[in-house]
Design a protein around this motif. Structure first.
Motif, PDB file in Angstrom:
ATOM      1  N   GLY A  35       7.997   8.586 -13.745  1.00 57.25           N
ATOM      2  CA  GLY A  35       8.653   9.651 -14.487  1.00 57.25           C
ATOM      3  C   GLY A  35      10.084   9.306 -14.859  1.00 57.25           C
ATOM      4  O   GLY A  35      10.641   9.864 -15.820  1.00 57.25           O
ATOM      5  N   LEU A  36      10.700   8.393 -14.099  1.00 54.94           N
ATOM      6  CA  LEU A  36      12.066   7.939 -14.395  1.00 54.94           C
ATOM      7  C   LEU A  36      12.076   6.670 -15.239  1.00 54.94           C
ATOM      8  O   LEU A  36      13.141   6.085 -15.457  1.00 54.94           O
ATOM      9  CB  LEU A  36      12.813   7.693 -13.077  1.00 54.94           C
ATOM     10  N   GLY A  37      10.888   6.250 -15.687  1.00 55.14           N
ATOM     11  CA  GLY A  37      10.813   5.111 -16.586  1.00 55.14           C
ATOM     12  C   GLY A  37      10.466   3.787 -15.937  1.00 55.14           C
ATOM     13  O   GLY A  37      10.454   2.753 -16.614  1.00 55.14           O
ATOM     14  N   PHE A  38      10.153   3.778 -14.657  1.00 53.69           N
ATOM     15  CA  PHE A  38       9.802   2.525 -13.977  1.00 53.69           C
ATOM     16  C   PHE A  38       8.334   2.193 -14.224  1.00 53.69           C
ATOM     17  O   PHE A  38       7.463   3.053 -14.106  1.00 53.69           O
ATOM     18  CB  PHE A  38      10.052   2.639 -12.478  1.00 53.69           C
ATOM     19  N   ARG A  39       8.082   0.939 -14.575  1.00 54.95           N
ATOM     20  CA  ARG A  39       6.703   0.479 -14.762  1.00 54.95           C
ATOM     21  C   ARG A  39       6.394  -0.748 -13.910  1.00 54.95           C
ATOM     22  O   ARG A  39       5.272  -1.239 -13.908  1.00 54.95           O
ATOM     23  CB  ARG A  39       6.456   0.130 -16.241  1.00 54.95           C
ATOM     24  N   ARG A  40       7.372  -1.249 -13.208  1.00 54.54           N
ATOM     25  CA  ARG A  40       7.186  -2.449 -12.372  1.00 54.54           C
ATOM     26  C   ARG A  40       7.428  -2.065 -10.920  1.00 54.54           C
ATOM     27  O   ARG A  40       8.454  -1.472 -10.582  1.00 54.54           O
ATOM     28  CB  ARG A  40       8.164  -3.546 -12.800  1.00 54.54           C
ATOM     29  N   PHE A  41       6.459  -2.413 -10.064  1.00 55.32           N
ATOM     30  CA  PHE A  41       6.546  -2.107  -8.638  1.00 55.32           C
ATOM     31  C   PHE A  41       6.373  -3.398  -7.847  1.00 55.32           C
ATOM     32  O   PHE A  41       5.435  -4.170  -8.093  1.00 55.32           O
ATOM     33  CB  PHE A  41       5.478  -1.094  -8.229  1.00 55.32           C
ATOM     34  N   VAL A  42       7.262  -3.624  -6.880  1.00 50.26           N
ATOM     35  CA  VAL A  42       7.229  -4.832  -6.058  1.00 50.26           C
ATOM     36  C   VAL A  42       7.285  -4.423  -4.590  1.00 50.26           C
ATOM     37  O   VAL A  42       8.148  -3.626  -4.194  1.00 50.26           O
ATOM     38  CB  VAL A  42       8.409  -5.768  -6.384  1.00 50.26           C
ATOM     39  N   TYR A  43       6.397  -4.974  -3.798  1.00 47.89           N
ATOM     40  CA  TYR A  43       6.385  -4.743  -2.349  1.00 47.89           C
ATOM     41  C   TYR A  43       7.053  -5.913  -1.652  1.00 47.89           C
ATOM     42  O   TYR A  43       6.761  -7.086  -1.945  1.00 47.89           O
ATOM     43  CB  TYR A  43       4.950  -4.588  -1.844  1.00 47.89           C
ATOM     44  N   ILE A  44       7.959  -5.628  -0.728  1.00 42.07           N
ATOM     45  CA  ILE A  44       8.594  -6.655   0.102  1.00 42.07           C
ATOM     46  C   ILE A  44       8.338  -6.310   1.563  1.00 42.07           C
ATOM     47  O   ILE A  44       8.756  -5.251   2.044  1.00 42.07           O
ATOM     48  CB  ILE A  44      10.112  -6.741  -0.167  1.00 42.07           C
ATOM     49  N   GLY A  45       7.645  -7.196   2.249  1.00 42.33           N
ATOM     50  CA  GLY A  45       7.332  -6.938   3.648  1.00 42.33           C
ATOM     51  C   GLY A  45       6.402  -7.986   4.205  1.00 42.33           C
ATOM     52  O   GLY A  45       6.220  -9.054   3.617  1.00 42.33           O
ATOM     53  N   SER A  46       5.807  -7.689   5.346  1.00 42.19           N
ATOM     54  CA  SER A  46       4.895  -8.617   6.000  1.00 42.19           C
ATOM     55  C   SER A  46       3.648  -8.818   5.161  1.00 42.19           C
ATOM     56  O   SER A  46       3.153  -7.888   4.521  1.00 42.19           O
ATOM     57  CB  SER A  46       4.498  -8.097   7.383  1.00 42.19           C
ATOM     58  N   CYS A  47       3.140 -10.023   5.179  1.00 41.61           N
ATOM     59  CA  CYS A  47       1.881 -10.330   4.493  1.00 41.61           C
ATOM     60  C   CYS A  47       0.935 -10.940   5.530  1.00 41.61           C
ATOM     61  O   CYS A  47       1.098 -10.722   6.720  1.00 41.61           O
ATOM     62  CB  CYS A  47       2.110 -11.268   3.319  1.00 41.61           C
ATOM     63  N   GLY A  48      -0.036 -11.690   5.078  1.00 37.82           N
ATOM     64  CA  GLY A  48      -1.013 -12.226   6.016  1.00 37.82           C
ATOM     65  C   GLY A  48      -1.979 -11.141   6.426  1.00 37.82           C
ATOM     66  O   GLY A  48      -2.173 -10.156   5.718  1.00 37.82           O
ATOM     67  N   PRO A  49      -2.615 -11.281   7.613  1.00 38.51           N
ATOM     68  CA  PRO A  49      -3.581 -10.267   8.059  1.00 38.51           C
ATOM     69  C   PRO A  49      -2.904  -8.912   8.180  1.00 38.51           C
ATOM     70  O   PRO A  49      -1.892  -8.762   8.856  1.00 38.51           O
ATOM     71  CB  PRO A  49      -4.016 -10.799   9.446  1.00 38.51           C
ATOM     72  N   GLU A  50      -3.470  -7.906   7.508  1.00 38.48           N
ATOM     73  CA  GLU A  50      -2.857  -6.585   7.485  1.00 38.48           C
ATOM     74  C   GLU A  50      -3.316  -5.777   8.692  1.00 38.48           C
ATOM     75  O   GLU A  50      -4.006  -4.776   8.590  1.00 38.48           O
ATOM     76  CB  GLU A  50      -3.205  -5.869   6.178  1.00 38.48           C
ATOM     77  N   ASN A  51      -2.899  -6.242   9.881  1.00 42.72           N
ATOM     78  CA  ASN A  51      -3.380  -5.588  11.093  1.00 42.72           C
ATOM     79  C   ASN A  51      -2.299  -4.805  11.808  1.00 42.72           C
ATOM     80  O   ASN A  51      -2.522  -4.282  12.879  1.00 42.72           O
ATOM     81  CB  ASN A  51      -3.981  -6.626  12.053  1.00 42.72           C
ATOM     82  N   GLU A  52      -1.082  -4.748  11.233  1.00 46.52           N
ATOM     83  CA  GLU A  52      -0.054  -3.932  11.852  1.00 46.52           C
ATOM     84  C   GLU A  52      -0.349  -2.464  11.561  1.00 46.52           C
ATOM     85  O   GLU A  52      -0.937  -2.117  10.540  1.00 46.52           O
ATOM     86  CB  GLU A  52       1.330  -4.324  11.334  1.00 46.52           C
ATOM     87  N   THR A  53       0.109  -1.616  12.446  1.00 44.14           N
ATOM     88  CA  THR A  53      -0.227  -0.198  12.374  1.00 44.14           C
ATOM     89  C   THR A  53       0.121   0.397  11.023  1.00 44.14           C
ATOM     90  O   THR A  53       1.273   0.426  10.624  1.00 44.14           O
ATOM     91  CB  THR A  53       0.519   0.563  13.477  1.00 44.14           C
ATOM     92  N   GLY A  54      -0.897   0.889  10.304  1.00 53.14           N
ATOM     93  CA  GLY A  54      -0.692   1.624   9.066  1.00 53.14           C
ATOM     94  C   GLY A  54      -0.434   0.781   7.843  1.00 53.14           C
ATOM     95  O   GLY A  54      -0.514   1.286   6.721  1.00 53.14           O
ATOM     96  N   ARG A  55      -0.105  -0.516   7.988  1.00 52.81           N
ATOM     97  CA  ARG A  55       0.283  -1.302   6.821  1.00 52.81           C
ATOM     98  C   ARG A  55      -0.854  -1.448   5.819  1.00 52.81           C
ATOM     99  O   ARG A  55      -0.647  -1.303   4.606  1.00 52.81           O
ATOM    100  CB  ARG A  55       0.796  -2.685   7.247  1.00 52.81           C
ATOM    101  N   ALA A  56      -2.049  -1.717   6.297  1.00 54.61           N
ATOM    102  CA  ALA A  56      -3.179  -1.854   5.383  1.00 54.61           C
ATOM    103  C   ALA A  56      -3.424  -0.556   4.622  1.00 54.61           C
ATOM    104  O   ALA A  56      -3.690  -0.569   3.414  1.00 54.61           O
ATOM    105  CB  ALA A  56      -4.431  -2.262   6.157  1.00 54.61           C
ATOM    106  N   ASP A  57      -3.312   0.588   5.316  1.00 53.44           N
ATOM    107  CA  ASP A  57      -3.531   1.872   4.662  1.00 53.44           C
ATOM    108  C   ASP A  57      -2.463   2.159   3.614  1.00 53.44           C
ATOM    109  O   ASP A  57      -2.750   2.672   2.535  1.00 53.44           O
ATOM    110  CB  ASP A  57      -3.548   2.991   5.699  1.00 53.44           C
TER     111      ASP A  57
END
Length: 330
Positions: free
Chosen positions: A175-197
């Motif tokens: 709504g504010l005009g953003f069309r690009r989204f980038v995630y910065i964080g842990s990668c690899g197996p998504e087994n940390e609490t809640g990260r996969a969800d």
């Protein structure tokens, strides 16, 4: 020491049936009254030959629960684990329940089920490793998982639904005009609490709006501020388009904000920062404050105690799942 055979004789069932009830075997159909009698017989102190009912009932003790997942949270999840644990401990204190920290299920196996120090149930904060999860049935204890749900047919759980918060996040910034989204964080197996969800909900929302796929920058667990600065600078060099950065922790966001300012970008202007799971002190003290997606961590812990106390009291057969919603604060 009270044995399975003695429990079975006292209640009037076979030893095999008593063992299956006490191990919460979901395939066994048994009435609530009989189930209650079996558990009461198992919980009662061994009776001396000729002891009266009043004598055998003396010395009743408070409930004791084991708390798994203590100190096992990596990186950004540590603050979340601490908040959940504080909720568990407050709820236990209100109910007069003793809370015993455990390093892993093996610690619980070392406690005799017939000793005064025996455990009545378990609460696991976050996920267990596959080998640890495999040991749980041998304990025969009702268990509640917080932040994960490894087996809906056997174990109670209290989990977070991120879908609505992520929908609001995307709608707010598009709504504010953003069309690009980038995630910065842990990668690899998504087994940390809640990260996969969290990531699944974010990816689903972006794909549905034709804004996917979600771009991801993988951060190592060490030196999060430096990692946030490095990955943010990299993403800003790739594009000057207004970008919403979704960061796994407040410390990553603090480094990312520094990189944005060094690049001449306006934080919360053309470089929006959104921190998952509250962001801790860094998010609240930043200027301007970071937007956050928060989970009711302490309430998750309190709800887990409520569920476990209910299962111990009613001896219900079927597992329950409680779902609480995350919320966006922008």
């Amino acid at each position: 020491m009270t044995t399975i055979e003695e429990i079975a004789t006292q209640v009037g069932v076979s030893a095999a049936a008593a063992a299956r009830v006490l191990s919460y075997d979901p395939s066994l159909s048994v009435g609530d009254e009989l189930r209650r009698r079996i558990f009461e017989a198992a919980a009662a102190p061994p009776r001396r030959m000729g002891a009266t009912a009043s004598e055998s009932g003396r010395g009743a003790r408070a409930r004791r629960i084991g708390l798994l997942g203590i100190g096992s949270a990596p990186g950004a999840a540590a603050d979340w684990h601490r908040e959940v644990r504080s909720g568990v401990e407050r709820a236990c204190a209100r109910r007069g329940i003793e809370c015993v920290p455990l390093s892993d299920p093996v610690s619980a196996l070392a406690i005799s089920p017939w000793s005064p120090d025996r455990l009545d149930g378990l609460i696991s904060i976050g996920s267990l490793k596959p080998d640890e999860l495999a040991r749980l049935p041998a304990l025969g204890k009702p268990t509640v998982f917080v932040g994960s749900s490894p087996d809906d047919t056997r174990y109670d759980s209290v989990v977070v639904d991120y879908s609505e918060a992520m929908e609001r996040l995307i709608d707010h910034w598009t709504g504010l005009g953003f069309r690009r989204f980038v995630y910065i964080g842990s990668c690899g197996p998504e087994n940390e609490t809640g990260r996969a969800d969290r990531l699944a909900a974010l990816r689903t929302g972006l794909d549905r709006r034709g804004l996917g796929p979600l771009q991801a920058r993988c951060a190592s667990a060490s030196e999060p501020e430096a990692e946030g600065r490095r990955l943010m600078a990299q993403a800003l060099r790739e594009s000057r388009a207004p970008t919403a950065f979704v960061l796994e922790s407040g410390r990553l966001a603090a480094g990312a904000a520094d990189a944005a300012r060094e690049a001449g970008r306006q934080v919360s202007g053309d470089a929006a920062l959104v921190v998952l799971d509250g962001g801790g002190l860094e998010a609240s003290l930043s200027e301007p404050p970071f937007a956050t997606v928060r989970t009711p961590a302490a309430l998750l812990g309190e709800s887990a105690v409520t569920q476990l106390a209910d299962r111990l009291r009613t001896q219900r057969l079927f597992a329950q799942k409680t779902v609480l919603n995350a919320a966006l604060f922008a």
